[in-house]
Design an enzyme around this catalytic site. Sequence first.
Site, PDB file in Angstrom:
ATOM      1  N   ARG A   1      60.205  65.794   8.646  1.00 21.07           N
ATOM      2  CA  ARG A   1      59.132  66.322   9.066  1.00 21.07           C
ATOM      3  C   ARG A   1      59.639  67.879   8.582  1.00 21.07           C
ATOM      4  O   ARG A   1      60.383  68.742   9.819  1.00 21.07           O
ATOM      5  CB  ARG A   1      58.485  66.016  10.427  1.00 21.07           C
ATOM      6  CG  ARG A   1      57.483  67.039  10.855  1.00 21.07           C
ATOM      7  CD  ARG A   1      56.917  66.086  11.773  1.00 21.07           C
ATOM      8  NE  ARG A   1      56.393  64.922  11.433  1.00 21.07           N
ATOM      9  CZ  ARG A   1      55.285  64.421  12.215  1.00 21.07           C
ATOM     10  NH1 ARG A   1      55.237  64.731  13.906  1.00 21.07           N
ATOM     11  NH2 ARG A   1      55.146  63.553  12.337  1.00 21.07           N
TER      12      ARG A   1
ATOM     13  N   HIS B   1      51.433  62.884   3.957  1.00 16.49           N
ATOM     14  CA  HIS B   1      51.600  62.114   5.062  1.00 16.49           C
ATOM     15  C   HIS B   1      51.453  60.873   4.774  1.00 16.49           C
ATOM     16  O   HIS B   1      51.581  59.566   5.747  1.00 16.49           O
ATOM     17  CB  HIS B   1      50.904  62.334   6.524  1.00 16.49           C
ATOM     18  CG  HIS B   1      51.909  61.957   7.855  1.00 16.49           C
ATOM     19  ND1 HIS B   1      52.628  61.078   7.524  1.00 16.49           N
ATOM     20  CD2 HIS B   1      51.691  62.050   8.797  1.00 16.49           C
ATOM     21  CE1 HIS B   1      53.713  61.040   8.913  1.00 16.49           C
ATOM     22  NE2 HIS B   1      52.590  61.571   9.970  1.00 16.49           N
TER      23      HIS B   1
ATOM     24  N   GLN C   1      52.071  57.654   7.128  1.00 18.25           N
ATOM     25  CA  GLN C   1      50.770  57.255   8.107  1.00 18.25           C
ATOM     26  C   GLN C   1      49.602  56.407   7.548  1.00 18.25           C
ATOM     27  O   GLN C   1      49.250  55.650   7.762  1.00 18.25           O
ATOM     28  CB  GLN C   1      50.513  58.810   8.194  1.00 18.25           C
ATOM     29  CG  GLN C   1      49.355  58.494   9.574  1.00 18.25           C
ATOM     30  CD  GLN C   1      49.163  58.214  10.741  1.00 18.25           C
ATOM     31  OE1 GLN C   1      50.387  58.525  11.645  1.00 18.25           O
ATOM     32  NE2 GLN C   1      48.776  56.921  11.139  1.00 18.25           N
TER      33      GLN C   1
ATOM     34  N   ASP D   1      40.606  63.011  11.370  1.00  9.68           N
ATOM     35  CA  ASP D   1      42.542  63.928  11.958  1.00  9.68           C
ATOM     36  C   ASP D   1      42.060  65.052  13.238  1.00  9.68           C
ATOM     37  O   ASP D   1      40.363  66.590  12.643  1.00  9.68           O
ATOM     38  CB  ASP D   1      43.125  64.240  10.815  1.00  9.68           C
ATOM     39  CG  ASP D   1      44.120  64.411  11.046  1.00  9.68           C
ATOM     40  OD1 ASP D   1      44.912  64.265  12.334  1.00  9.68           O
ATOM     41  OD2 ASP D   1      45.413  65.380  10.029  1.00  9.68           O
TER      42      ASP D   1
ATOM     43  N   CYS E   1      45.007  59.188  13.358  1.00  8.15           N
ATOM     44  CA  CYS E   1      46.225  58.798  12.406  1.00  8.15           C
ATOM     45  C   CYS E   1      47.101  59.866  14.018  1.00  8.15           C
ATOM     46  O   CYS E   1      48.422  59.074  14.580  1.00  8.15           O
ATOM     47  CB  CYS E   1      47.721  60.086  11.536  1.00  8.15           C
ATOM     48  SG  CYS E   1      46.968  61.880  11.928  1.00  8.15           S
TER      49      CYS E   1
ATOM     50  N   ARG F   1      52.754  51.534  12.393  1.00 15.16           N
ATOM     51  CA  ARG F   1      53.933  53.303  12.269  1.00 15.16           C
ATOM     52  C   ARG F   1      55.107  52.020  12.146  1.00 15.16           C
ATOM     53  O   ARG F   1      56.284  52.673  11.408  1.00 15.16           O
ATOM     54  CB  ARG F   1      53.683  54.702  12.752  1.00 15.16           C
ATOM     55  CG  ARG F   1      52.712  54.690  11.988  1.00 15.16           C
ATOM     56  CD  ARG F   1      52.686  55.991  10.923  1.00 15.16           C
ATOM     57  NE  ARG F   1      53.828  57.112  10.853  1.00 15.16           N
ATOM     58  CZ  ARG F   1      53.919  58.330  11.107  1.00 15.16           C
ATOM     59  NH1 ARG F   1      53.541  58.776  11.726  1.00 15.16           N
ATOM     60  NH2 ARG F   1      55.218  58.288  11.225  1.00 15.16           N
TER      61      ARG F   1
HETATM   62  N1  NVA Z   1      47.347  67.301   9.961  1.00 18.76           N
HETATM   63  C1  NVA Z   1      48.213  66.634  10.646  1.00 18.76           C
HETATM   64  C2  NVA Z   1      48.748  65.416  10.927  1.00 18.76           C
HETATM   65  C3  NVA Z   1      49.673  65.071  13.072  1.00 18.76           C
HETATM   66  C4  NVA Z   1      50.148  64.118  12.621  1.00 18.76           C
HETATM   67  C5  NVA Z   1      49.327  67.605  11.456  1.00 18.76           C
HETATM   68  O1  NVA Z   1      49.912  67.468  10.244  1.00 18.76           O
HETATM   69  O2  NVA Z   1      49.575  68.009  12.002  1.00 18.76           O
HETATM   70  N1   CP Z   2      50.943  60.588  13.415  1.00 17.65           N
HETATM   71  C1   CP Z   2      51.339  60.912  14.052  1.00 17.65           C
HETATM   72  O1   CP Z   2      52.700  61.581  12.740  1.00 17.65           O
HETATM   73  O2   CP Z   2      52.462  61.600  15.106  1.00 17.65           O
HETATM   74  P1   CP Z   2      52.925  62.584  15.369  1.00 17.65           P
HETATM   75  O3   CP Z   2      52.727  63.724  14.961  1.00 17.65           O
HETATM   76  O4   CP Z   2      53.510  62.079  17.032  1.00 17.65           O
HETATM   77  O5   CP Z   2      54.095  62.056  15.120  1.00 17.65           O
END
Ligand code: NVA
Ligand code: CP
Length: 313
Positions: A103, A130, A133, A222, A262, A290
């Site tokens: 990540r 992502h 997801q 989101d 998500c 997931r």
């Molecule tokens: N759009 C959000 C998704 C988190 C799972 C982010 O990137 O923070």
């Molecule tokens: N949806 C998702 O990726 O959650 P986290 O940020 O908690 O991993």
Amino acid sequence: MQKDLLRIYDLSRADMDSIFERTADLKKKKKNGTAYEPLKGKTLGMIFEKASTRTRVSFEVGMFQLGGHAIYLRWTDMQLGRGESIADTARVLSRYLDGIMIRTFAQSNLDELARYADIPVINGLTDMCHPCQILADLFTVIEKRGSYEGLKAVYIGDGNNIAHSWISAALRLNFDLTLACPKGHEPDTAIFERARKEAASKILLVQNPVEAARGADVIITDTWVSMGQEKEYRERIKAFQGYQVNEKLLDGATKDVLVMHCLPAHRGEEITDGVMDGPHSVVFDEAENRLHVQKAILELLMSKKQDVLRPEC
Ligand code: NVA
Ligand code: CP
């Protein structure tokens, strides 16, 4: 499938269908208590440059359930945080591990890691997309509705990483997708235009969320403030007024519309408590899935010796 899972756009429809097929089987095995350990003796490294609850826990538990092991690696605790190159990190980790999930902020970090690693690399979220997801979301739709065929999916809110992966999914799987985003917060133009041109289905971008939600089979939202955008909080909250997924917005959708998020959710901002906890919400099924989808991905990428494909080398 290719060596890595970097973005939905790289997957074919057949790749995604085989992920969904394996997911159904692995989920059934887990529910029946059938032990299945194809990754015995294998180790996944999990590099995190950003926070996570679901991704970290579901990958770690998934590896454990498949008979393998996972190591949590915080970017800032690694030599990466002190300037060691991504390429050298990839070369070294390939000597110890059997797969890497990462990540990170920039998609280019992920691409570089995959390019120099001899082992599979999985995208656990970047600023651009992502994929894990959206595969879990689509599996949830298949469980609830039997198929993604003929769907009208509607994405309301920020044209961010989640929106981008939904756009590529609509392109590959041929379902209709309408995005409603405020001016200045539209999805990446290149990703959107490529999908619009290549897709056999309708992929539309509008500004009016009520118009978008009309006849929706699935409504997705989101956060308005993604990780790394915390300084823009005030300005973003203002820009997204009117884009909340609330009970009124659902009035125009089909009567059994699925509402997806998500997570983490910011209740009272992009979604109301009533919708999150209401009869249309499948957000916690998505979160559970997931685990099952990622087990299928780990199995597909890590259970046999891969012929190392490096498409960009
Ligand atoms: N759009 C959000 C998704 C988190 C799972 C982010 O990137 O923070
Ligand atoms: N949806 C998702 O990726 O959650 P986290 O940020 O908690 O991993």
